[in-house]
Motif scaffolding. Structure first.
Motif, PDB file in Angstrom:
ATOM      1  N   ILE A   1       0.857  -1.027  -0.062  1.00  0.00           N
ATOM      2  CA  ILE A   1       0.007  -0.006  -0.119  1.00  0.00           C
ATOM      3  C   ILE A   1       0.964   1.181  -0.204  1.00  0.00           C
ATOM      4  O   ILE A   1       1.919   1.190   0.738  1.00  0.00           O
ATOM      5  CB  ILE A   1      -0.783   0.010   1.080  1.00  0.00           C
ATOM      6  CG1 ILE A   1      -1.865   1.042   0.937  1.00  0.00           C
ATOM      7  CG2 ILE A   1      -0.304   0.115   2.499  1.00  0.00           C
ATOM      8  CD1 ILE A   1      -3.369   0.749   2.165  1.00  0.00           C
ATOM      9  N   SER A   2       0.495   2.319  -0.950  1.00  0.00           N
ATOM     10  CA  SER A   2       1.416   3.505  -0.944  1.00  0.00           C
ATOM     11  C   SER A   2       0.342   4.742  -1.326  1.00  0.00           C
ATOM     12  O   SER A   2      -0.772   4.482  -1.249  1.00  0.00           O
ATOM     13  CB  SER A   2       2.267   3.226  -1.995  1.00  0.00           C
ATOM     14  OG  SER A   2       1.860   3.167  -3.363  1.00  0.00           O
ATOM     15  N   ARG A   3       0.916   5.810  -1.049  1.00  0.00           N
ATOM     16  CA  ARG A   3       0.141   7.038  -1.314  1.00  0.00           C
ATOM     17  C   ARG A   3       0.935   8.068  -2.063  1.00  0.00           C
ATOM     18  O   ARG A   3       2.034   8.254  -2.107  1.00  0.00           O
ATOM     19  CB  ARG A   3      -0.058   7.675   0.292  1.00  0.00           C
ATOM     20  CG  ARG A   3      -0.634   8.955   0.275  1.00  0.00           C
ATOM     21  CD  ARG A   3      -0.497   9.630   1.754  1.00  0.00           C
ATOM     22  NE  ARG A   3      -0.641   8.974   2.821  1.00  0.00           N
ATOM     23  CZ  ARG A   3      -1.724   8.712   3.651  1.00  0.00           C
ATOM     24  NH1 ARG A   3      -2.984   9.472   3.246  1.00  0.00           N
ATOM     25  NH2 ARG A   3      -1.919   8.026   4.746  1.00  0.00           N
ATOM     26  N   ASP A   4       0.236   8.696  -2.908  1.00  0.00           N
ATOM     27  CA  ASP A   4       0.652   9.911  -3.568  1.00  0.00           C
ATOM     28  C   ASP A   4      -0.250  11.070  -3.285  1.00  0.00           C
ATOM     29  O   ASP A   4      -1.310  11.242  -3.897  1.00  0.00           O
ATOM     30  CB  ASP A   4       0.634   9.665  -5.327  1.00  0.00           C
ATOM     31  CG  ASP A   4       1.189  10.712  -6.164  1.00  0.00           C
ATOM     32  OD1 ASP A   4       1.313  11.737  -5.487  1.00  0.00           O
ATOM     33  OD2 ASP A   4       1.521  10.329  -7.131  1.00  0.00           O
ATOM     34  N   ASN A   5       0.312  11.999  -2.342  1.00  0.00           N
ATOM     35  CA  ASN A   5      -0.442  13.062  -1.870  1.00  0.00           C
ATOM     36  C   ASN A   5      -0.582  13.904  -3.045  1.00  0.00           C
ATOM     37  O   ASN A   5      -1.702  14.872  -3.023  1.00  0.00           O
ATOM     38  CB  ASN A   5       0.473  13.807  -0.773  1.00  0.00           C
ATOM     39  CG  ASN A   5       0.239  12.652   0.367  1.00  0.00           C
ATOM     40  OD1 ASN A   5      -0.456  11.955   0.745  1.00  0.00           O
ATOM     41  ND2 ASN A   5       1.430  13.137   1.287  1.00  0.00           N
ATOM     42  N   SER A   6       0.330  14.109  -3.990  1.00  0.00           N
ATOM     43  CA  SER A   6       0.094  15.115  -5.071  1.00  0.00           C
ATOM     44  C   SER A   6      -1.067  14.844  -5.916  1.00  0.00           C
ATOM     45  O   SER A   6      -1.890  15.519  -6.489  1.00  0.00           O
ATOM     46  CB  SER A   6       1.193  15.258  -5.769  1.00  0.00           C
ATOM     47  OG  SER A   6       1.261  13.870  -6.652  1.00  0.00           O
ATOM     48  N   LYS A   7      -1.545  13.471  -5.923  1.00  0.00           N
ATOM     49  CA  LYS A   7      -2.890  13.113  -6.836  1.00  0.00           C
ATOM     50  C   LYS A   7      -4.009  12.900  -5.808  1.00  0.00           C
ATOM     51  O   LYS A   7      -5.120  12.209  -6.218  1.00  0.00           O
ATOM     52  CB  LYS A   7      -2.399  11.756  -7.546  1.00  0.00           C
ATOM     53  CG  LYS A   7      -1.463  12.210  -8.686  1.00  0.00           C
ATOM     54  CD  LYS A   7      -1.044  10.931  -9.318  1.00  0.00           C
ATOM     55  CE  LYS A   7       0.004  11.090 -10.625  1.00  0.00           C
ATOM     56  NZ  LYS A   7       0.237  10.088 -11.289  1.00  0.00           N
TER      57      LYS A   7
ATOM     58  N   TYR B   1      -2.818   3.635  -3.169  1.00  0.00           N
ATOM     59  CA  TYR B   1      -2.610   2.598  -4.304  1.00  0.00           C
ATOM     60  C   TYR B   1      -2.597   1.169  -3.407  1.00  0.00           C
ATOM     61  O   TYR B   1      -2.082   1.130  -2.242  1.00  0.00           O
ATOM     62  CB  TYR B   1      -1.470   2.551  -5.266  1.00  0.00           C
ATOM     63  CG  TYR B   1      -1.392   3.935  -5.892  1.00  0.00           C
ATOM     64  CD1 TYR B   1      -0.866   4.951  -5.669  1.00  0.00           C
ATOM     65  CD2 TYR B   1      -2.278   4.045  -7.142  1.00  0.00           C
ATOM     66  CE1 TYR B   1      -0.659   6.316  -6.294  1.00  0.00           C
ATOM     67  CE2 TYR B   1      -2.352   5.097  -8.044  1.00  0.00           C
ATOM     68  CZ  TYR B   1      -1.520   6.379  -7.408  1.00  0.00           C
ATOM     69  OH  TYR B   1      -1.449   7.218  -8.151  1.00  0.00           O
ATOM     70  N   LEU B   2      -3.095   0.183  -3.904  1.00  0.00           N
ATOM     71  CA  LEU B   2      -2.715  -1.220  -3.438  1.00  0.00           C
ATOM     72  C   LEU B   2      -1.926  -1.951  -4.577  1.00  0.00           C
ATOM     73  O   LEU B   2      -2.796  -2.389  -5.440  1.00  0.00           O
ATOM     74  CB  LEU B   2      -3.915  -1.669  -2.920  1.00  0.00           C
ATOM     75  CG  LEU B   2      -3.805  -3.143  -2.244  1.00  0.00           C
ATOM     76  CD1 LEU B   2      -3.206  -2.966  -1.121  1.00  0.00           C
ATOM     77  CD2 LEU B   2      -5.229  -3.917  -2.211  1.00  0.00           C
ATOM     78  N   GLN B   3      -1.099  -2.137  -4.633  1.00  0.00           N
ATOM     79  CA  GLN B   3      -0.014  -3.049  -5.518  1.00  0.00           C
ATOM     80  C   GLN B   3      -0.218  -4.262  -5.162  1.00  0.00           C
ATOM     81  O   GLN B   3       0.084  -4.777  -4.005  1.00  0.00           O
ATOM     82  CB  GLN B   3       1.432  -2.467  -5.691  1.00  0.00           C
ATOM     83  CG  GLN B   3       2.106  -3.209  -6.892  1.00  0.00           C
ATOM     84  CD  GLN B   3       1.597  -3.074  -8.266  1.00  0.00           C
ATOM     85  OE1 GLN B   3       1.850  -1.964  -8.743  1.00  0.00           O
ATOM     86  NE2 GLN B   3       1.369  -4.053  -9.099  1.00  0.00           N
ATOM     87  N   ILE B   4      -0.781  -5.363  -6.122  1.00  0.00           N
ATOM     88  CA  ILE B   4      -0.867  -6.668  -5.666  1.00  0.00           C
ATOM     89  C   ILE B   4       0.002  -7.641  -6.888  1.00  0.00           C
ATOM     90  O   ILE B   4      -0.002  -7.276  -7.739  1.00  0.00           O
ATOM     91  CB  ILE B   4      -2.281  -6.998  -5.996  1.00  0.00           C
ATOM     92  CG1 ILE B   4      -3.335  -6.107  -5.003  1.00  0.00           C
ATOM     93  CG2 ILE B   4      -2.577  -8.586  -5.320  1.00  0.00           C
ATOM     94  CD1 ILE B   4      -4.683  -6.530  -5.297  1.00  0.00           C
TER      95      ILE B   4
END
Length: 119
Positions: free
Chosen positions: A70-76, A80-83
């Motif tokens: 799981i990750s985050r893009d604050n600018s957008k 995300y959840l990469q599987i």
């Protein structure tokens, strides 16, 4: 109005990968904890992982450890959840949810995105 919208689901063969997105509108994701859940047909909803406001990850289900990130893009304003290494048992509707902290309940939910893993 606070809103979460998931996307990125679909059909994939076993062993494949997907990246699910959870886009927020009406609030700033950076100040929230964001969790991913999934619910398979005939089964209870299962917590997958939660991304804390400080960027750490918690509540990772044993069934997905080492395969889900799981990750985050604050600018957008998106999480995300990469599987990776998808298995048929990963087939489910995946939901994102948000609140001020990772926990047992979340006030804001998306509508879900279907992930189907089969050959």
């Amino acid at each position: 109005q606070l809103r979460l919208v998931e996307s990125g689901g679909g059909w994939v063969q076993p062993g494949g990968s997907l990246r699910l997105s959870c886009a927020a509108s009406g609030f700033t994701f950076e100040y929230y904890a964001v969790a991913w859940f999934r619910q398979a047909p005939g089964k209870e909803r299962e917590g997958v992982s939660c991304l804390r406001r400080d960027g750490g990850t918690t509540n990772i289900a044993d069934t997905v450890k080492g395969r889900f990130t799981i990750s985050r893009d604050n600018s957008k304003n998106t999480v995300y959840l990469q599987i990776y290494s998808l298995k048929p048992e990963d087939t489910a509707v995946y939901y994102c949810a948000a609140d001020y902290r990772c926990g047992d309940t979340y006030r804001h939910w998306g509508q879900g995105t279907q992930v189907t893993v089969s050959s």
